[in-house]
Design a protein around this motif. Structure first.
Motif, PDB file in Angstrom:
ATOM      1  N   SER A 181       0.839  -1.197   0.000  1.00  0.00           N
ATOM      2  CA  SER A 181       0.000   0.000   0.000  1.00  0.00           C
ATOM      3  C   SER A 181       0.878   1.252   0.000  1.00  0.00           C
ATOM      4  CB  SER A 181      -0.935  -0.005   1.210  1.00  0.00           C
ATOM      5  OG  SER A 181      -1.679   1.184   1.263  1.00  0.00           O
ATOM      6  N   ALA A 182       1.965   1.224   0.780  1.00  0.00           N
ATOM      7  CA  ALA A 182       2.897   2.360   0.822  1.00  0.00           C
ATOM      8  C   ALA A 182       3.542   2.577  -0.546  1.00  0.00           C
ATOM      9  CB  ALA A 182       3.961   2.130   1.892  1.00  0.00           C
ATOM     10  N   ALA A 183       3.853   1.500  -1.262  1.00  0.00           N
ATOM     11  CA  ALA A 183       4.415   1.624  -2.612  1.00  0.00           C
ATOM     12  C   ALA A 183       3.416   2.323  -3.534  1.00  0.00           C
ATOM     13  CB  ALA A 183       4.783   0.246  -3.162  1.00  0.00           C
ATOM     14  N   LEU A 184       2.146   1.988  -3.410  1.00  0.00           N
ATOM     15  CA  LEU A 184       1.121   2.639  -4.230  1.00  0.00           C
ATOM     16  C   LEU A 184       0.983   4.115  -3.860  1.00  0.00           C
ATOM     17  CD1 LEU A 184      -1.372  -0.317  -4.280  1.00  0.00           C
ATOM     18  CD2 LEU A 184      -0.479   0.812  -6.329  1.00  0.00           C
ATOM     19  N   GLN A 185       1.160   4.454  -2.590  1.00  0.00           N
ATOM     20  CA  GLN A 185       1.112   5.859  -2.167  1.00  0.00           C
ATOM     21  C   GLN A 185       2.249   6.649  -2.807  1.00  0.00           C
ATOM     22  OE1 GLN A 185      -1.684   6.558  -0.662  1.00  0.00           O
ATOM     23  NE2 GLN A 185      -2.033   4.372  -0.541  1.00  0.00           N
ATOM     24  N   ARG A 186       3.349   5.969  -3.146  1.00  0.00           N
ATOM     25  CA  ARG A 186       4.483   6.610  -3.835  1.00  0.00           C
ATOM     26  C   ARG A 186       4.289   6.601  -5.348  1.00  0.00           C
ATOM     27  NH1 ARG A 186       7.159   3.199  -0.125  1.00  0.00           N
ATOM     28  NH2 ARG A 186       7.736   1.773  -1.809  1.00  0.00           N
ATOM     29  N   ASN A 187       3.094   6.221  -5.778  1.00  0.00           N
ATOM     30  CA  ASN A 187       2.743   6.168  -7.204  1.00  0.00           C
ATOM     31  C   ASN A 187       3.464   5.053  -7.948  1.00  0.00           C
ATOM     32  OD1 ASN A 187       0.723   7.340  -8.737  1.00  0.00           O
ATOM     33  ND2 ASN A 187       2.139   8.633  -9.861  1.00  0.00           N
ATOM     34  N   GLU A 188       3.908   4.027  -7.210  1.00  0.00           N
ATOM     35  CA  GLU A 188       4.457   2.833  -7.833  1.00  0.00           C
ATOM     36  C   GLU A 188       3.290   1.909  -8.137  1.00  0.00           C
ATOM     37  OE1 GLU A 188       7.477   1.136  -5.311  1.00  0.00           O
ATOM     38  OE2 GLU A 188       8.540   3.038  -5.142  1.00  0.00           O
ATOM     39  N   GLY A 189       3.567   0.776  -8.731  1.00  0.00           N
ATOM     40  CA  GLY A 189       2.535  -0.214  -9.000  1.00  0.00           C
ATOM     41  C   GLY A 189       2.756  -1.461  -8.170  1.00  0.00           C
ATOM     42  N   VAL A 190       1.732  -2.302  -8.095  1.00  0.00           N
ATOM     43  CA  VAL A 190       1.842  -3.580  -7.402  1.00  0.00           C
ATOM     44  C   VAL A 190       1.354  -4.670  -8.346  1.00  0.00           C
ATOM     45  CG1 VAL A 190       1.011  -5.000  -5.490  1.00  0.00           C
ATOM     46  CG2 VAL A 190       1.568  -2.584  -5.109  1.00  0.00           C
ATOM     47  N   LEU A 191       2.233  -5.631  -8.612  1.00  0.00           N
ATOM     48  CA  LEU A 191       1.919  -6.746  -9.489  1.00  0.00           C
ATOM     49  C   LEU A 191       1.673  -7.987  -8.631  1.00  0.00           C
ATOM     50  CD1 LEU A 191       1.772  -7.717 -12.481  1.00  0.00           C
ATOM     51  CD2 LEU A 191       4.139  -8.438 -12.197  1.00  0.00           C
ATOM     52  N   PHE A 192       0.494  -8.582  -8.790  1.00  0.00           N
ATOM     53  CA  PHE A 192       0.152  -9.816  -8.091  1.00  0.00           C
ATOM     54  C   PHE A 192       0.276 -10.970  -9.076  1.00  0.00           C
ATOM     55  CE2 PHE A 192      -2.180  -6.510  -5.894  1.00  0.00           C
ATOM     56  CZ  PHE A 192      -2.014  -6.821  -4.563  1.00  0.00           C
ATOM     57  N   GLU A 193       1.050 -11.978  -8.706  1.00  0.00           N
ATOM     58  CA  GLU A 193       1.212 -13.170  -9.536  1.00  0.00           C
ATOM     59  C   GLU A 193       0.485 -14.331  -8.876  1.00  0.00           C
ATOM     60  OE1 GLU A 193       5.304 -13.795 -11.014  1.00  0.00           O
ATOM     61  OE2 GLU A 193       5.753 -11.976  -9.874  1.00  0.00           O
ATOM     62  N   ARG A 194      -0.218 -15.120  -9.687  1.00  0.00           N
ATOM     63  CA  ARG A 194      -0.930 -16.286  -9.154  1.00  0.00           C
ATOM     64  C   ARG A 194       0.063 -17.407  -8.894  1.00  0.00           C
ATOM     65  NH1 ARG A 194      -5.053 -18.711 -12.923  1.00  0.00           N
ATOM     66  NH2 ARG A 194      -3.378 -20.128 -13.397  1.00  0.00           N
ATOM     67  N   LYS A 195       0.040 -17.906  -7.673  1.00  0.00           N
ATOM     68  CA  LYS A 195       0.919 -19.015  -7.298  1.00  0.00           C
ATOM     69  C   LYS A 195       0.217 -20.337  -7.617  1.00  0.00           C
ATOM     70  CE  LYS A 195       1.486 -18.084  -2.982  1.00  0.00           C
ATOM     71  NZ  LYS A 195       1.888 -17.869  -1.595  1.00  0.00           N
ATOM     72  N   ILE A 196       0.931 -21.438  -7.514  1.00  0.00           N
ATOM     73  CA  ILE A 196       0.376 -22.766  -7.779  1.00  0.00           C
ATOM     74  C   ILE A 196      -0.827 -23.040  -6.887  1.00  0.00           C
ATOM     75  CG2 ILE A 196       0.854 -25.252  -7.637  1.00  0.00           C
ATOM     76  CD1 ILE A 196       3.708 -24.586  -8.574  1.00  0.00           C
ATOM     77  N   SER A 197      -0.814 -22.503  -5.668  1.00  0.00           N
ATOM     78  CA  SER A 197      -1.924 -22.699  -4.725  1.00  0.00           C
ATOM     79  C   SER A 197      -3.199 -21.987  -5.182  1.00  0.00           C
ATOM     80  CB  SER A 197      -1.527 -22.178  -3.344  1.00  0.00           C
ATOM     81  OG  SER A 197      -1.342 -20.767  -3.393  1.00  0.00           O
ATOM     82  N   GLY A 198      -3.078 -21.079  -6.153  1.00  0.00           N
ATOM     83  CA  GLY A 198      -4.227 -20.313  -6.630  1.00  0.00           C
ATOM     84  C   GLY A 198      -4.337 -18.951  -5.980  1.00  0.00           C
ATOM     85  N   GLU A 199      -3.562 -18.717  -4.926  1.00  0.00           N
ATOM     86  CA  GLU A 199      -3.552 -17.415  -4.271  1.00  0.00           C
ATOM     87  C   GLU A 199      -2.595 -16.484  -5.013  1.00  0.00           C
ATOM     88  OE1 GLU A 199      -2.594 -17.962  -0.178  1.00  0.00           O
ATOM     89  OE2 GLU A 199      -4.395 -19.148   0.218  1.00  0.00           O
ATOM     90  N   TYR A 200      -2.752 -15.203  -4.746  1.00  0.00           N
ATOM     91  CA  TYR A 200      -1.907 -14.201  -5.402  1.00  0.00           C
ATOM     92  C   TYR A 200      -0.893 -13.638  -4.424  1.00  0.00           C
ATOM     93  CZ  TYR A 200      -5.162 -14.242  -9.301  1.00  0.00           C
ATOM     94  OH  TYR A 200      -5.918 -14.625 -10.362  1.00  0.00           O
ATOM     95  N   GLU A 201       0.326 -13.448  -4.923  1.00  0.00           N
ATOM     96  CA  GLU A 201       1.383 -12.836  -4.141  1.00  0.00           C
ATOM     97  C   GLU A 201       1.827 -11.574  -4.859  1.00  0.00           C
ATOM     98  OE1 GLU A 201       5.768 -13.945  -2.318  1.00  0.00           O
ATOM     99  OE2 GLU A 201       4.588 -15.483  -3.306  1.00  0.00           O
TER     100      GLU A 201
END
Length: 154
Positions: A128-148
């Motif tokens: 969230s702090a990275a987004l406040q700095r106007n950066e982006g956040v990339l979520f990748e789907r793991k084998i478990s199906g959850e996103y990191e």
């Protein structure tokens, strides 16, 4: 719609810095002749806040088309889908916590919009702090199906 392999929170910079949700997925139809999607949008929920990211575009990064409809066949249509909050909306901040994203399509011949998928993500304080700095956040789907997620500098 297949479960997205990646989901991105960030910002478009034109005409001003505007919150954006991006995902990569395959749209397909089990109907023999396919179906036509007139438009799509993302409904993003965080706690009691719910926002509609109504501007839709799709395609690859170099050639993004405003969402003006597409045909989903039995073999499918893989693309990047960008959903941007309207510039007319109040300010929006990606706060830490659990997010639910409904991807919704207006399909020709259907009276009501169709929910294609619901995606659940957890945004940490650090991300969230990275987004406040106007950066982006990339979520990748793991084998478990959850996103990191991890931050991405612009």
């Amino acid at each position: 719609m297949t479960k997205p392999t990646i989901v991105f929170f960030g910002f478009d910079s034109v005409p001003k810095s505007t919150p954006k949700v991006f995902l990569r997925t395959l749209l397909y139809s089990t109907a023999a002749r396919g179906q036509v999607v007139e438009g799509m949008y993302a409904k993003v929920r965080h706690g009691s806040d719910e926002r509609i990211f109504s501007f839709w575009g799709y395609g690859e990064m170099e050639k993004l088309s405003p969402g003006s409809g597409l045909h989903a066949s039995r073999t499918g249509f893989a693309a990047n889908h960008h959903f941007v909050l309207s510039v007319h909306e109040d300010a929006y901040c990606f706060e830490p916590g659990i997010y639910e994203i409904d991807v919704i399509a207006d399909v020709v011949g259907h009276r009501k919009p169709t929910r294609l998928a619901t995606i659940q993500l957890s945004l940490s304080n650090t991300l969230s702090a990275a987004l406040q700095r106007n950066e982006g956040v990339l979520f990748e789907r793991k084998i478990s199906g959850e996103y990191e997620g991890h931050s991405v500098e612009r």
